[in-house]
Design a protein around this motif. Structure first.
Motif, PDB file in Angstrom:
ATOM      1  N   TRP A 326       0.839  -1.203   0.000  1.00 22.25           N
ATOM      2  CA  TRP A 326       0.000   0.000   0.000  1.00 22.25           C
ATOM      3  C   TRP A 326       0.872   1.250   0.000  1.00 22.25           C
ATOM      4  O   TRP A 326       1.701   1.431   0.888  1.00 22.25           O
ATOM      5  CB  TRP A 326      -0.912  -0.015   1.214  1.00 22.25           C
ATOM      6  CG  TRP A 326      -1.526  -1.361   1.451  1.00 22.25           C
ATOM      7  CD1 TRP A 326      -1.127  -2.306   2.353  1.00 22.25           C
ATOM      8  CD2 TRP A 326      -2.609  -1.953   0.719  1.00 22.25           C
ATOM      9  NE1 TRP A 326      -1.893  -3.433   2.256  1.00 22.25           N
ATOM     10  CE2 TRP A 326      -2.822  -3.250   1.255  1.00 22.25           C
ATOM     11  CE3 TRP A 326      -3.423  -1.510  -0.323  1.00 22.25           C
ATOM     12  CZ2 TRP A 326      -3.809  -4.102   0.781  1.00 22.25           C
ATOM     13  CZ3 TRP A 326      -4.407  -2.363  -0.791  1.00 22.25           C
ATOM     14  CH2 TRP A 326      -4.595  -3.630  -0.250  1.00 22.25           C
ATOM     15  N   CYS A 327       0.683   2.118  -0.968  1.00 19.08           N
ATOM     16  CA  CYS A 327       1.536   3.314  -1.036  1.00 19.08           C
ATOM     17  C   CYS A 327       0.725   4.586  -1.287  1.00 19.08           C
ATOM     18  O   CYS A 327       1.255   5.565  -1.820  1.00 19.08           O
ATOM     19  CB  CYS A 327       2.621   3.149  -2.095  1.00 19.08           C
ATOM     20  SG  CYS A 327       2.018   2.996  -3.790  1.00 19.08           S
ATOM     21  N   GLY A 328      -0.542   4.590  -0.901  1.00 17.72           N
ATOM     22  CA  GLY A 328      -1.388   5.749  -1.161  1.00 17.72           C
ATOM     23  C   GLY A 328      -1.410   6.774  -0.043  1.00 17.72           C
ATOM     24  O   GLY A 328      -2.289   7.645  -0.042  1.00 17.72           O
ATOM     25  N   ALA A 329      -0.487   6.699   0.900  1.00 15.38           N
ATOM     26  CA  ALA A 329      -0.460   7.654   2.009  1.00 15.38           C
ATOM     27  C   ALA A 329      -0.074   9.044   1.526  1.00 15.38           C
ATOM     28  O   ALA A 329       0.636   9.206   0.523  1.00 15.38           O
ATOM     29  CB  ALA A 329       0.507   7.189   3.089  1.00 15.38           C
ATOM     30  N   GLN A 330      -0.522  10.049   2.262  1.00 14.35           N
ATOM     31  CA  GLN A 330      -0.307  11.433   1.860  1.00 14.35           C
ATOM     32  C   GLN A 330       1.171  11.798   1.763  1.00 14.35           C
ATOM     33  O   GLN A 330       1.562  12.603   0.916  1.00 14.35           O
ATOM     34  CB  GLN A 330      -1.024  12.375   2.842  1.00 14.35           C
ATOM     35  CG  GLN A 330      -0.957  13.848   2.489  1.00 14.35           C
ATOM     36  CD  GLN A 330      -1.597  14.168   1.154  1.00 14.35           C
ATOM     37  OE1 GLN A 330      -2.440  13.421   0.670  1.00 14.35           O
ATOM     38  NE2 GLN A 330      -1.214  15.277   0.546  1.00 14.35           N
ATOM     39  N   CYS A 331       2.003  11.224   2.616  1.00 20.27           N
ATOM     40  CA  CYS A 331       3.431  11.593   2.593  1.00 20.27           C
ATOM     41  C   CYS A 331       4.078  11.230   1.258  1.00 20.27           C
ATOM     42  O   CYS A 331       5.084  11.844   0.879  1.00 20.27           O
ATOM     43  CB  CYS A 331       4.186  10.951   3.760  1.00 20.27           C
ATOM     44  SG  CYS A 331       4.069   9.147   3.842  1.00 20.27           S
ATOM     45  N   TRP A 332       3.548  10.253   0.545  1.00 23.58           N
ATOM     46  CA  TRP A 332       4.091   9.912  -0.777  1.00 23.58           C
ATOM     47  C   TRP A 332       3.359  10.681  -1.875  1.00 23.58           C
ATOM     48  O   TRP A 332       3.945  10.983  -2.915  1.00 23.58           O
ATOM     49  CB  TRP A 332       3.976   8.414  -1.042  1.00 23.58           C
ATOM     50  CG  TRP A 332       4.389   7.564   0.109  1.00 23.58           C
ATOM     51  CD1 TRP A 332       3.620   6.661   0.792  1.00 23.58           C
ATOM     52  CD2 TRP A 332       5.678   7.544   0.760  1.00 23.58           C
ATOM     53  NE1 TRP A 332       4.331   6.081   1.816  1.00 23.58           N
ATOM     54  CE2 TRP A 332       5.602   6.605   1.820  1.00 23.58           C
ATOM     55  CE3 TRP A 332       6.876   8.221   0.555  1.00 23.58           C
ATOM     56  CZ2 TRP A 332       6.683   6.326   2.656  1.00 23.58           C
ATOM     57  CZ3 TRP A 332       7.952   7.952   1.397  1.00 23.58           C
ATOM     58  CH2 TRP A 332       7.851   7.025   2.427  1.00 23.58           C
ATOM     59  N   ARG A 333       2.120  11.007  -1.654  1.00 21.91           N
ATOM     60  CA  ARG A 333       1.341  11.746  -2.662  1.00 21.91           C
ATOM     61  C   ARG A 333       1.842  13.178  -2.844  1.00 21.91           C
ATOM     62  O   ARG A 333       1.642  13.769  -3.902  1.00 21.91           O
ATOM     63  CB  ARG A 333      -0.140  11.768  -2.263  1.00 21.91           C
ATOM     64  CG  ARG A 333      -0.817  10.422  -2.376  1.00 21.91           C
ATOM     65  CD  ARG A 333      -2.326  10.519  -2.196  1.00 21.91           C
ATOM     66  NE  ARG A 333      -2.944   9.240  -2.494  1.00 21.91           N
ATOM     67  CZ  ARG A 333      -3.207   8.801  -3.709  1.00 21.91           C
ATOM     68  NH1 ARG A 333      -2.906   9.553  -4.753  1.00 21.91           N
ATOM     69  NH2 ARG A 333      -3.775   7.622  -3.901  1.00 21.91           N
ATOM     70  N   LYS A 334       2.470  13.722  -1.823  1.00 21.11           N
ATOM     71  CA  LYS A 334       2.922  15.113  -1.900  1.00 21.11           C
ATOM     72  C   LYS A 334       3.911  15.329  -3.039  1.00 21.11           C
ATOM     73  O   LYS A 334       4.058  16.438  -3.538  1.00 21.11           O
ATOM     74  CB  LYS A 334       3.550  15.536  -0.574  1.00 21.11           C
ATOM     75  CG  LYS A 334       2.534  15.713   0.551  1.00 21.11           C
ATOM     76  CD  LYS A 334       3.201  16.001   1.879  1.00 21.11           C
ATOM     77  CE  LYS A 334       2.171  16.172   2.980  1.00 21.11           C
ATOM     78  NZ  LYS A 334       2.776  16.352   4.312  1.00 21.11           N
ATOM     79  N   SER A 335       4.598  14.260  -3.447  1.00 19.89           N
ATOM     80  CA  SER A 335       5.591  14.391  -4.518  1.00 19.89           C
ATOM     81  C   SER A 335       4.944  14.407  -5.898  1.00 19.89           C
ATOM     82  O   SER A 335       5.584  14.742  -6.885  1.00 19.89           O
ATOM     83  CB  SER A 335       6.582  13.227  -4.445  1.00 19.89           C
ATOM     84  OG  SER A 335       5.930  12.019  -4.806  1.00 19.89           O
ATOM     85  N   GLY A 336       3.664  14.023  -5.964  1.00 18.48           N
ATOM     86  CA  GLY A 336       2.972  13.964  -7.247  1.00 18.48           C
ATOM     87  C   GLY A 336       2.873  12.561  -7.808  1.00 18.48           C
ATOM     88  O   GLY A 336       1.932  12.244  -8.540  1.00 18.48           O
ATOM     89  N   ASN A 337       3.822  11.700  -7.481  1.00 22.03           N
ATOM     90  CA  ASN A 337       3.792  10.319  -7.947  1.00 22.03           C
ATOM     91  C   ASN A 337       4.067   9.409  -6.757  1.00 22.03           C
ATOM     92  O   ASN A 337       5.222   9.140  -6.417  1.00 22.03           O
ATOM     93  CB  ASN A 337       4.834  10.086  -9.046  1.00 22.03           C
ATOM     94  CG  ASN A 337       4.665   8.720  -9.704  1.00 22.03           C
ATOM     95  OD1 ASN A 337       4.301   7.739  -9.067  1.00 22.03           O
ATOM     96  ND2 ASN A 337       4.931   8.661 -10.999  1.00 22.03           N
ATOM     97  N   PRO A 338       3.014   8.929  -6.093  1.00 15.92           N
ATOM     98  CA  PRO A 338       3.227   8.157  -4.863  1.00 15.92           C
ATOM     99  C   PRO A 338       4.002   6.868  -5.075  1.00 15.92           C
ATOM    100  O   PRO A 338       4.766   6.457  -4.199  1.00 15.92           O
ATOM    101  CB  PRO A 338       1.803   7.883  -4.372  1.00 15.92           C
ATOM    102  CG  PRO A 338       0.926   8.053  -5.556  1.00 15.92           C
ATOM    103  CD  PRO A 338       1.585   9.097  -6.400  1.00 15.92           C
TER     104      PRO A 338
END
Length: 368
Positions: A326-338
């Motif tokens: 699972w990689c849909g957390a906000q900390c990864w989304r902030k970069s634009g490509n989680p």
């Protein structure tokens, strides 16, 4: 050693660290094979979610409550909240679900309040909805980004919501729910510290480890509202120290780090021995949280993220193994490509932890 040489050495080490990270990111893109480190392959990564879906029975129960409410029957909603008993975190979580249900159609809530004017949960839910309606008008931007007319409407709505929560508190003096609503509204209502203090004391007297209450209080104490970085971090460290077994309360510290690092015009925070010790304590605390706690996956993502930033690579790798695909957390989304951000972070943890890869044995010949 004088100050200037110390600063020069610090700058040199920071530049060296950035160089190593860039080199490692390049290695991840070209050579990282996740299964060699007991991690799911990149093809299995799911950027839609931060963690696995809730159990089917829990989803079915929630849908049943929602369907009944939309059909005009509020009694299942009442029973759903009451079934949480004095598990105040769970009780609040159920009220939050009902708030979303009421966002679609709140006729059932008005019927509930009319039928049971002395019900604290119904009154608390109504007060919470009032606060959220005010916040929707304001939006999530910083104060200077909000139109004056919207800000005025926002502030004008909050006193009534706080009064509604005060009245709800009288209906069930042991219930911390109304106090969470008041704490949530306090910063928008521009409560001074002397006004905020009795609200906080009222909450912790009833539920000393209430997760949502602590998160809302953290927002009050951050620099963008009525506190400072120092006050916020002190509050977050206290949350780590007093987190009881089984509670994710220590995760409040991770939200505080998020507030520091992602605030505009904030310089990168130095990694200190205290920060590393606290991250270790947070990880140890999470080991005692029920695996099906729905707050846990997003917190593990934050923990892994900050362990990588703190150069705690072996411990970060442990968290990535627990996180799974699972990689849909906000900390990864902030970069634009989680997917890329997550893959780079876990690959960096694998490489710099000096963990030896264990490639799966190749099977030669004709497969069956």
């Amino acid at each position: 050693m004088t100050v200037i040489p110390v600063l020069a050495i610090g700058a040199l080490l920071l530049a060296l660290h950035h160089f190593v990270i860039r080199r490692t990111a390049d290695w991840v893109g070209k050579h990282f094979v996740a299964p060699d480190y007991d991690l799911p392959p990149r093809a299995q990564l799911d950027s839609r979610h931060a963690g696995p879906p809730p159990p089917a029975h829990r989803t079915e129960e929630r849908q049943t409550v929602a369907d009944a409410a939309w059909a005009g029957d509020w009694k299942p909603a009442e029973r759903y909240v009451q079934a949480a008993g004095e598990d105040w975190d769970e009780r609040w979580s159920r009220l939050e679900l009902l708030q979303h249900v009421a966002g679609e159609d709140d006729a059932w809530l008005e019927a509930w309040r009319a039928a049971e004017p002395g019900n604290c949960d119904a009154a608390t839910l109504h007060a919470s909805i009032m606060v959220h309606q005010a916040w929707e008008i304001r939006g999530s931007g910083y104060a200077h980004e909000v139109m004056t007319s919207d800000m005025n409407r926002f502030r004008a709505m909050l006193p009534a919501a706080i009064e509604e929560a005060r009245q709800a508190a009288l209906l069930d003096p042991a219930n911390p729910g109304p106090w969470v609503v008041m704490i949530t509204a306090a910063r928008g209502a521009q409560y001074r510290r002397a006004q905020f203090k009795p609200l906080w004391e009222g909450l912790v007297a009833r539920a000393p480890h209430h997760y949502e209450g602590h998160w809302q209080a953290l927002q009050y104490w951050c620099a963008k509202w009525f506190g400072s970085d120092r006050r916020m971090m002190r509050f977050a460290r206290q949350a780590v120290r007093k987190a009881p077994p089984g509670s994710p309360l220590a995760g409040i510290y991770l939200h505080a780090l998020d507030e520091l690092i992602y605030r505009p015009a904030t310089f990168a925070q130095p990694v200190t021995p205290l920060m590393r010790r606290l991250l270790k304590r947070v990880a140890a605390s999470f080991e005692q949280v029920a695996p099906d706690d729905e707050r846990l996956p997003a917190l593990r993502h934050l923990l892994a993220h900050y362990m990588v930033r703190s150069m705690m690579y072996a411990r970060a790798l442990e968290q990535f193994r627990l996180i799974g695909p699972w990689c849909g957390a906000q900390c990864w989304r902030k970069s634009g490509n989680p997917v890329v951000a997550f893959e780079t972070a876990r690959g960096t943890a694998a490489k710099l932890s000096r963990t030896r890869p264990t490639p799966a044995p190749k099977i030669y010949g004709i497969g069956r």
